[in-house]
Write a protein that holds these residues in place. Structure first.
Motif, PDB file in Angstrom:
ATOM      1  N   LEU A 120       3.511   8.772   6.691  1.00  0.00           N
ATOM      2  CA  LEU A 120       3.710   8.142   5.385  1.00  0.00           C
ATOM      3  C   LEU A 120       4.685   6.968   5.488  1.00  0.00           C
ATOM      4  CD1 LEU A 120       3.296   8.080   2.324  1.00  0.00           C
ATOM      5  CD2 LEU A 120       5.138   9.783   2.125  1.00  0.00           C
ATOM      6  N   VAL A 124       3.708   2.981   4.802  1.00  0.00           N
ATOM      7  CA  VAL A 124       4.411   2.148   3.815  1.00  0.00           C
ATOM      8  C   VAL A 124       4.810   0.811   4.446  1.00  0.00           C
ATOM      9  CG1 VAL A 124       6.544   1.947   2.473  1.00  0.00           C
ATOM     10  CG2 VAL A 124       5.215   4.066   2.413  1.00  0.00           C
ATOM     11  N   ALA A 127       1.798  -1.450   4.909  1.00  0.00           N
ATOM     12  CA  ALA A 127       1.428  -2.121   3.664  1.00  0.00           C
ATOM     13  C   ALA A 127       2.401  -3.261   3.362  1.00  0.00           C
ATOM     14  CB  ALA A 127       1.413  -1.110   2.515  1.00  0.00           C
ATOM     15  N   THR A 132      -2.864  -4.101   5.931  1.00  0.00           N
ATOM     16  CA  THR A 132      -4.026  -3.368   5.416  1.00  0.00           C
ATOM     17  C   THR A 132      -4.891  -4.310   4.592  1.00  0.00           C
ATOM     18  OG1 THR A 132      -2.832  -2.664   3.426  1.00  0.00           O
ATOM     19  CG2 THR A 132      -2.716  -1.223   5.341  1.00  0.00           C
ATOM     20  N   PRO A 135      -7.909  -0.683  -0.419  1.00  0.00           N
ATOM     21  CA  PRO A 135      -7.224   0.434  -1.092  1.00  0.00           C
ATOM     22  C   PRO A 135      -7.450   1.765  -0.370  1.00  0.00           C
ATOM     23  CG  PRO A 135      -8.455  -0.904  -2.662  1.00  0.00           C
ATOM     24  CD  PRO A 135      -8.859  -1.378  -1.308  1.00  0.00           C
ATOM     25  N   TRP A 136      -8.553   1.838   0.416  1.00  0.00           N
ATOM     26  CA  TRP A 136      -8.810   3.068   1.166  1.00  0.00           C
ATOM     27  C   TRP A 136      -7.729   3.325   2.209  1.00  0.00           C
ATOM     28  CZ3 TRP A 136     -12.091   6.446  -0.661  1.00  0.00           C
ATOM     29  CH2 TRP A 136     -13.169   6.015  -1.427  1.00  0.00           C
ATOM     30  N   VAL A 138      -4.868   4.045   1.797  1.00  0.00           N
ATOM     31  CA  VAL A 138      -4.023   5.181   1.400  1.00  0.00           C
ATOM     32  C   VAL A 138      -4.461   6.460   2.116  1.00  0.00           C
ATOM     33  CG1 VAL A 138      -5.438   5.846  -0.600  1.00  0.00           C
ATOM     34  CG2 VAL A 138      -2.973   6.287  -0.616  1.00  0.00           C
ATOM     35  N   SER A 216      -8.290   1.511   6.928  1.00  0.00           N
ATOM     36  CA  SER A 216      -7.342   0.443   6.626  1.00  0.00           C
ATOM     37  C   SER A 216      -8.048  -0.878   6.347  1.00  0.00           C
ATOM     38  CB  SER A 216      -6.368   0.271   7.808  1.00  0.00           C
ATOM     39  OG  SER A 216      -5.475  -0.789   7.574  1.00  0.00           O
TER      40      SER A 216
END
Length: 253
Positions: A120, A124, A127, A132, A135-136, A138, A216
């Motif tokens: 995680l 972060v 991003a 990336t 939105p995928w 995530v 990503s």
């Protein structure tokens, strides 16, 4: 409280005292790779050679999966061996009402926590660096977690059978490092020689790298993603099944 959660809570209690030290290996090192190679050396790579992608966009999700593998090895090999052979934390736990299966499951739950939180943090930063495209992206966090557990479960099952600590270093050098280099993290496996490419396809890390990368970039398809997830989930389930046996045989009071 279920026995598994009792074992998990004991690991969390220890982690409260040691979490600062683990950040360097689990998070800082992969981030330095991301900055040095992805955003630094990557400036020398022509995007045309990567289908229009920057090297950072290509490299970062692969590094996310590779970091999950590295964290899995630390927790499932070095820590498990220490818990059984040096610190003997497993034996202390076995002197309580905890069964070997509770000790195994509680520790694997903690491994999942460590791999997931590190992934995680890495995602972060990815991003924030603009690495990336979809939105995928995530979903790269659970994908990295699954990749890590595909290594952690079989490794933990095997490590409790290992007497010599040096064996773990040997496996790290001659098995994990080649996998690290030839699973598509730094370059596409399409550039490998024809005779070496099939070997790369069966490596668990390649499945994790390709899954994280396609998520990503927003190029994931249902079929290929299902194959990757199925392969990694099968390794995880198989590792847990074997660990139930090896933990029962090797943890005695």
């Amino acid at each position: 409280m279920p026995m598994i959660l009792r074992e998990f809570s004991s690991w969390m209690l220890r982690y409260r005292r040691t979490w600062k030290g683990t950040i360097v290996i689990s998070v800082a090192n992969p981030l330095l790779f991301l900055i040095a190679i992805g955003a630094g050396l990557g400036q020398l790579v022509d995007p045309a050679s990567l289908g229009g992608l920057t090297y950072l966009e290509f490299f970062a999700p692969g590094m996310l999966a590779a970091a999950a593998m590295q964290n899995a090895y630390i927790e499932a090999a070095f820590v498990v061996h220490s818990s059984l052979r040096q610190g003997k934390g497993y034996l202390v736990a076995a002197a309580t009402p905890l069964e070997p299966r509770d000790i195994m499951a509680g520790h694997m739950l903690f491994m999942a926590f460590r791999i997931g939180t590190s992934a995680l943090a890495f995602a972060v930063v990815m991003a924030a660096f603009g690495a990336t495209r979809s939105p995928w992206a995530v979903l790269t966090v659970p994908a990295a977690l699954l990749t890590g557990m595909a290594f952690a479960a079989p490794l933990a099952a095997w490590t409790v059978t290992v007497d010599k600590f040096g064996t773990l270093n040997t496996v790290f050098r001659f098995v994990l490092m080649p996998m690290y280099l030839f699973s598509g993290t730094f370059f596409g496996i399409e550039t490998l020689p024809d005779w070496l490419r099939p070997l790369a396809y069966v490596m668990p890390l390649w499945h994790g790298v390709d899954l994280c990368r396609t998520l990503s970039l927003g190029t994931a398809t249902l079929l290929t993603s299902a194959i990757h997830v199925g392969y990694l989930a099968a390794l995880t389930a198989g590792g847990i099944a074997v660990a139930l046996v090896t933990y029962r045989r090797h943890i005695h009071v």
